[in-house]
Every structure is written in structure tokens, then in C-alpha cells.
Design a protein around this motif. Structure first.
Motif, PDB file in Angstrom:
ATOM      1  N   PRO A  24      20.143  -1.357   1.381  1.00  0.00           N
ATOM      2  CA  PRO A  24      20.429  -0.661   0.125  1.00  0.00           C
ATOM      3  C   PRO A  24      20.278   0.841   0.339  1.00  0.00           C
ATOM      4  O   PRO A  24      19.458   1.259   1.163  1.00  0.00           O
ATOM      5  CB  PRO A  24      19.340  -1.160  -0.825  1.00  0.00           C
ATOM      6  CG  PRO A  24      18.608  -2.243  -0.120  1.00  0.00           C
ATOM      7  CD  PRO A  24      18.948  -2.198   1.321  1.00  0.00           C
ATOM      8  N   THR A  25      21.056   1.625  -0.387  1.00  0.00           N
ATOM      9  CA  THR A  25      20.954   3.070  -0.196  1.00  0.00           C
ATOM     10  C   THR A  25      19.668   3.595  -0.829  1.00  0.00           C
ATOM     11  O   THR A  25      19.126   2.991  -1.755  1.00  0.00           O
ATOM     12  CB  THR A  25      22.153   3.799  -0.837  1.00  0.00           C
ATOM     13  OG1 THR A  25      22.300   3.300  -2.147  1.00  0.00           O
ATOM     14  CG2 THR A  25      23.417   3.591  -0.031  1.00  0.00           C
ATOM     15  N   GLY A  26      19.208   4.691  -0.317  1.00  0.00           N
ATOM     16  CA  GLY A  26      18.054   5.357  -0.919  1.00  0.00           C
ATOM     17  C   GLY A  26      16.782   5.144  -0.135  1.00  0.00           C
ATOM     18  O   GLY A  26      16.265   4.039  -0.057  1.00  0.00           O
ATOM     19  N   GLU A  27      16.316   6.225   0.489  1.00  0.00           N
ATOM     20  CA  GLU A  27      15.022   6.187   1.174  1.00  0.00           C
ATOM     21  C   GLU A  27      14.000   6.780   0.209  1.00  0.00           C
ATOM     22  O   GLU A  27      14.376   7.484  -0.708  1.00  0.00           O
ATOM     23  CB  GLU A  27      15.074   7.035   2.440  1.00  0.00           C
ATOM     24  CG  GLU A  27      16.071   6.539   3.468  1.00  0.00           C
ATOM     25  CD  GLU A  27      16.115   7.447   4.698  1.00  0.00           C
ATOM     26  OE1 GLU A  27      15.047   7.753   5.257  1.00  0.00           O
ATOM     27  OE2 GLU A  27      17.224   7.857   5.064  1.00  0.00           O
ATOM     28  N   PRO A  28      12.698   6.574   0.401  1.00  0.00           N
ATOM     29  CA  PRO A  28      12.113   5.770   1.470  1.00  0.00           C
ATOM     30  C   PRO A  28      12.131   4.289   1.129  1.00  0.00           C
ATOM     31  O   PRO A  28      12.336   3.899  -0.019  1.00  0.00           O
ATOM     32  CB  PRO A  28      10.678   6.293   1.504  1.00  0.00           C
ATOM     33  CG  PRO A  28      10.383   6.697   0.100  1.00  0.00           C
ATOM     34  CD  PRO A  28      11.676   7.223  -0.446  1.00  0.00           C
ATOM     35  N   PHE A  29      11.911   3.482   2.157  1.00  0.00           N
ATOM     36  CA  PHE A  29      11.760   2.048   1.981  1.00  0.00           C
ATOM     37  C   PHE A  29      10.266   1.777   1.811  1.00  0.00           C
ATOM     38  O   PHE A  29       9.467   2.185   2.649  1.00  0.00           O
ATOM     39  CB  PHE A  29      12.330   1.311   3.200  1.00  0.00           C
ATOM     40  CG  PHE A  29      13.772   1.665   3.433  1.00  0.00           C
ATOM     41  CD1 PHE A  29      14.767   1.058   2.689  1.00  0.00           C
ATOM     42  CD2 PHE A  29      14.126   2.650   4.358  1.00  0.00           C
ATOM     43  CE1 PHE A  29      16.105   1.415   2.876  1.00  0.00           C
ATOM     44  CE2 PHE A  29      15.450   3.010   4.550  1.00  0.00           C
ATOM     45  CZ  PHE A  29      16.446   2.392   3.798  1.00  0.00           C
ATOM     46  N   THR A  30       9.913   1.135   0.714  1.00  0.00           N
ATOM     47  CA  THR A  30       8.475   0.953   0.459  1.00  0.00           C
ATOM     48  C   THR A  30       8.052  -0.465   0.820  1.00  0.00           C
ATOM     49  O   THR A  30       8.841  -1.415   0.726  1.00  0.00           O
ATOM     50  CB  THR A  30       8.123   1.209  -1.022  1.00  0.00           C
ATOM     51  OG1 THR A  30       8.918   0.356  -1.825  1.00  0.00           O
ATOM     52  CG2 THR A  30       8.384   2.650  -1.399  1.00  0.00           C
ATOM     53  N   GLU A  31       6.822  -0.578   1.263  1.00  0.00           N
ATOM     54  CA  GLU A  31       6.268  -1.897   1.595  1.00  0.00           C
ATOM     55  C   GLU A  31       4.798  -1.942   1.212  1.00  0.00           C
ATOM     56  O   GLU A  31       4.121  -0.917   1.173  1.00  0.00           O
ATOM     57  CB  GLU A  31       6.436  -2.217   3.090  1.00  0.00           C
ATOM     58  CG  GLU A  31       5.764  -1.248   4.018  1.00  0.00           C
ATOM     59  CD  GLU A  31       5.784  -1.682   5.488  1.00  0.00           C
ATOM     60  OE1 GLU A  31       5.968  -2.864   5.787  1.00  0.00           O
ATOM     61  OE2 GLU A  31       5.578  -0.804   6.347  1.00  0.00           O
ATOM     62  N   THR A  32       4.332  -3.135   0.903  1.00  0.00           N
ATOM     63  CA  THR A  32       2.896  -3.350   0.719  1.00  0.00           C
ATOM     64  C   THR A  32       2.372  -3.864   2.051  1.00  0.00           C
ATOM     65  O   THR A  32       2.828  -4.903   2.536  1.00  0.00           O
ATOM     66  CB  THR A  32       2.629  -4.392  -0.383  1.00  0.00           C
ATOM     67  OG1 THR A  32       3.187  -3.876  -1.585  1.00  0.00           O
ATOM     68  CG2 THR A  32       1.136  -4.614  -0.568  1.00  0.00           C
ATOM     69  N   VAL A  33       1.465  -3.099   2.637  1.00  0.00           N
ATOM     70  CA  VAL A  33       0.934  -3.490   3.951  1.00  0.00           C
ATOM     71  C   VAL A  33      -0.426  -4.131   3.720  1.00  0.00           C
ATOM     72  O   VAL A  33      -1.355  -3.485   3.221  1.00  0.00           O
ATOM     73  CB  VAL A  33       0.797  -2.271   4.884  1.00  0.00           C
ATOM     74  CG1 VAL A  33       0.316  -2.717   6.267  1.00  0.00           C
ATOM     75  CG2 VAL A  33       2.110  -1.515   4.993  1.00  0.00           C
ATOM     76  N   ARG A  34      -0.513  -5.403   4.069  1.00  0.00           N
ATOM     77  CA  ARG A  34      -1.795  -6.108   3.946  1.00  0.00           C
ATOM     78  C   ARG A  34      -2.330  -6.339   5.351  1.00  0.00           C
ATOM     79  O   ARG A  34      -1.781  -7.135   6.119  1.00  0.00           O
ATOM     80  CB  ARG A  34      -1.587  -7.426   3.210  1.00  0.00           C
ATOM     81  CG  ARG A  34      -2.859  -8.199   2.983  1.00  0.00           C
ATOM     82  CD  ARG A  34      -2.573  -9.464   2.157  1.00  0.00           C
ATOM     83  NE  ARG A  34      -3.694 -10.363   2.157  1.00  0.00           N
ATOM     84  CZ  ARG A  34      -4.762 -10.254   1.367  1.00  0.00           C
ATOM     85  NH1 ARG A  34      -4.818  -9.259   0.491  1.00  0.00           N
ATOM     86  NH2 ARG A  34      -5.747 -11.099   1.440  1.00  0.00           N
ATOM     87  N   VAL A  35      -3.395  -5.616   5.686  1.00  0.00           N
ATOM     88  CA  VAL A  35      -4.032  -5.783   6.991  1.00  0.00           C
ATOM     89  C   VAL A  35      -5.097  -6.865   6.818  1.00  0.00           C
ATOM     90  O   VAL A  35      -5.985  -6.731   5.970  1.00  0.00           O
ATOM     91  CB  VAL A  35      -4.698  -4.472   7.462  1.00  0.00           C
ATOM     92  CG1 VAL A  35      -5.394  -4.679   8.805  1.00  0.00           C
ATOM     93  CG2 VAL A  35      -3.661  -3.353   7.555  1.00  0.00           C
ATOM     94  N   THR A  36      -4.981  -7.933   7.589  1.00  0.00           N
ATOM     95  CA  THR A  36      -6.000  -8.982   7.487  1.00  0.00           C
ATOM     96  C   THR A  36      -6.871  -8.971   8.740  1.00  0.00           C
ATOM     97  O   THR A  36      -6.394  -8.684   9.838  1.00  0.00           O
ATOM     98  CB  THR A  36      -5.374 -10.386   7.310  1.00  0.00           C
ATOM     99  OG1 THR A  36      -4.628 -10.695   8.479  1.00  0.00           O
ATOM    100  CG2 THR A  36      -4.499 -10.456   6.083  1.00  0.00           C
ATOM    101  N   MET A  37      -8.143  -9.269   8.517  1.00  0.00           N
ATOM    102  CA  MET A  37      -9.113  -9.311   9.622  1.00  0.00           C
ATOM    103  C   MET A  37      -9.827 -10.644   9.548  1.00  0.00           C
ATOM    104  O   MET A  37     -10.640 -10.857   8.647  1.00  0.00           O
ATOM    105  CB  MET A  37     -10.135  -8.174   9.458  1.00  0.00           C
ATOM    106  CG  MET A  37      -9.522  -6.794   9.556  1.00  0.00           C
ATOM    107  SD  MET A  37     -10.575  -5.552   8.745  1.00  0.00           S
ATOM    108  CE  MET A  37      -9.984  -5.646   7.059  1.00  0.00           C
ATOM    109  N   LEU A  38      -9.500 -11.521  10.444  1.00  0.00           N
ATOM    110  CA  LEU A  38     -10.194 -12.805  10.518  1.00  0.00           C
ATOM    111  C   LEU A  38     -11.396 -12.596  11.441  1.00  0.00           C
ATOM    112  O   LEU A  38     -11.205 -12.259  12.616  1.00  0.00           O
ATOM    113  CB  LEU A  38      -9.246 -13.859  11.086  1.00  0.00           C
ATOM    114  CG  LEU A  38      -9.848 -15.230  11.349  1.00  0.00           C
ATOM    115  CD1 LEU A  38     -10.227 -15.922  10.037  1.00  0.00           C
ATOM    116  CD2 LEU A  38      -8.858 -16.098  12.126  1.00  0.00           C
TER     117      LEU A  38
END
Ligand SMILES: C[S@@+](CC[C@H](N)C(=O)[O-])C[C@H]1O[C@@H](n2cnc3c(N)ncnc32)[C@H](O)[C@@H]1O
Length: 268
Positions: A244-258
Motif C-alpha cells: 500500500p502507498t504511504g510510509e512509514p509502515f508501522t508494526e507492533t514489536v513484541r519481544v518475548t523472553m522465555l
């Protein structure tokens, strides 16, 4: 050597892969009571995404990886940041027992494996690590968000479609980030004698420019499949057209630590 992360892939990894936010290191320091007396082992250290930020928090870090190009770039990054207490070791998970012979029992506080356990024989690695870790120390298996092409967003779905079309194969590999993998790893930690096995997480919103997104994709393509420099522009254009046009591309970053810990009586 692993074919996957050599050459240009290593360069893309060093430049474009997300590092980890400070809250991840705070949470691990707290969970394992890390101090300036401690040693941290980073197995599958890549270009130093975990090893380098740990360096200021402990006495020494050992970053181990079987890919010389990843280690070379990790060393450059350490030099650029003035980090002097990381030792870079060319080796794989199966070399941990030999490294342990050098370090000695109970010599380390923490072994971290970031985005790399799916390449390893995790059962054997956990068992080999246990005698090297001090009381209250342990292991953290870390995942750095969901792969760019497997997220629940329009741009990610478009990226996946485009890459599957280009590669001619469905992209299902979760690189050890799926909940099924985490359950397997948790079970293996318990079987290897680790206690208090639990998952911690840090979540944040991130933004990617197109170049960062494309660099992230290239960092995840095996080196033997990455197009040569002359054809890479065509792949970039193909992806750009699909998104899709239009930056930025957003994301939810879930860092997991087991995490799993060594209890006092495990030393007996
Ligand atoms: C996706 S990168 C992860 C780098 C870094 N730990 C991070 O969190 O971003 C995976 C790394 O695992 C390394 N690797 C692959 N097979 C391995 C093995 N058998 N033992 C140790 N490391 C391995 C690769 O060379 C690569 O550098």
C-alpha cells in the motif's frame, strides 16, 4: 559456516535488523540479578544485537556464532561503539561444551539465544549450558517480534503475497517465534533442569521506512537466494509496487523472553 547469513545478508542484518529496546536488558538484568561481576554468553549472536548492549551491564560477554561475516560485522560495531569486553568466538551451539571446558562450571550468569534457537539442537544446548550457569542465573530464549511478512496488517499481507509469488513457495516459517515453538522450548528447559520457566515480554510500536523494510527482508533471505546487486533493485521495485502507498509502515514489536533459572539445589 552457515550459508544463510553470509555476505550481503550479514551486511543487511547489521544495518537493518531491529535491535532490542533497553527494557529488554532491564528485565533480564532484574530476573537474573546481573551485576558487574557476571559473564553473559550470547549463542547465535549475529552482528551483536544482544551482546553489545549487555556489555556495559556485566564484566564480560562472549558472543558466539558460526558465520564469520556476522562476527566480523559484530566486531566492527563493537569497535565503533568503543565496546572492549566482548570476546567473539566462531562456533555453533554444538561447540558450547568445549567453550564450557574453558570457562568452567558456574562461570556464567546468563546464556541468551536471540532469534536463533530454531537453528540449534535446543535440548542438547540447554543441557550443556546448565552446569556453566551460576545460582540464580539461567537461560533466556528471545524472539524479536513477528517476521515482517507474517504480521496482521495490510502492508504485511501484501508483502507476504509478493514474496510468495517471487519465491514460488508459501512462506510459513516462523523462525521459532510461534507459540507452539515457545511451548516446546519451555518443556525442554524444564527437562534440562531449569526452574521458574516463564515468559516475559516487552511490546512497543515501531515504524519502518521502505528502505528499512526492504533491508529487513533482505536480511532474512538466505544468502544463496538473495538476488545479486544488479537484480536487487528489481526485487525492491516489485515489493514497492505490491505494498500500500504511504510510509512509514508501522508494526507492533513484541519481544518475548522465555526464561529458566538455576536454583541453588541444582548445583548439588
Ligand atoms: C537471525 S540471526 C540472530 C542474531 C541475533 N542473535 C539477534 O537476536 O538478532 C541468527 C544467527 O544464528 C546463527 N546460527 C545459525 N546456526 C547456528 C548454530 N547452529 N549455532 C549458533 N548460531 C547459529 C546465524 O549465523 C545467525 O547469525
Amino acid at each position: 559456516m552457515t550459508v544463510g547469513f553470509s555476505g550481503a545478508v550479514a551486511e543487511y542484518y547489521a544495518e537493518f535488523r531491529r535491535g532490542y529496546p533497553p527494557q529488554v536488558f532491564d528485565a533480564l538484568a532484574d530476573a537474573f540479578g546481573l551485576s558487574q561481576a557476571d559473564v553473559v554468553l550470547d549463542v547465535g549472536c549475529g552482528t551483536g544485537q544482544l551482546a553489545l548492549p549487555f556489555a556495559s551491564r556485566v564484566r564480560a560477554v562472549i558472543g558466539m556464532d558460526p558465520e564469520p561475516d556476522m562476527l566480523r560485522l559484530a566486531r566492527y560495531a563493537a569497535e565503533a561503539q568503543g565496546v572492549r569486553n566482548v570476546t567473539w568466538v566462531l562456533g555453533a551451539d554444538t561447540d558450547l561444551p568445549a567453550l564450557g571446558g574453558l570457562l568452567g562450571e558456574r562461570s556464567s550468569a546468563l546464556m541468551v539465544v536471540g532469534q536463533a534457537l530454531h537453528w540449534m539442537r535446543h535440548d542438547e544446548l540447554f543441557r550443556a549450558a546448565a552446569p556453566l550457569l551460576r545460582t540464580g542465573g539461567g537461560i533466556a530464549v528471545i524472539s524479536n517480534g513477528t517476521p515482517l511478512w507474517l504480521q496482521d496488517s495490510p502492508w504485511s499481507r501484501a508483502l507476504r503475497g509478493c514474496l510468495e509469488d517471487w519465491m514460488g513457495t508459501p512462506l510459513t516459517m516462523t523462525c521459532g517465534t510461534s507459540s507452539r515453538d515457545r511451548l516446546r522450548y519451555a518443556e525442554a528447559l524444564r527437562s534440562a533442569g531449569f526452574d521458574g520457566v516463564r515468559e516475559m515480554a516487552v511490546e512497543y510500536r515501531g515504524e519502518l521506512s521502505f528502505d528499512e523494510l526492504f533491508g529487513g527482508v533482505c536480511s532474512a533471505i538466505s544468502a544463496d537466494r538473495l538476488p545479486g546487486p544488479d537484480e536487487r533493485g528489481a526485487l525492491a521495485e516489485r515489493i514497492r509496487q505490491a505494498l500500500p502507498t504511504g510510509e512509514p509502515f508501522t508494526e507492533t514489536v513484541r519481544v518475548t523472553m522465555l526464561v529458566g533459572q538455576i536454583q541453588a539445589d541444582a548445583e548439588a
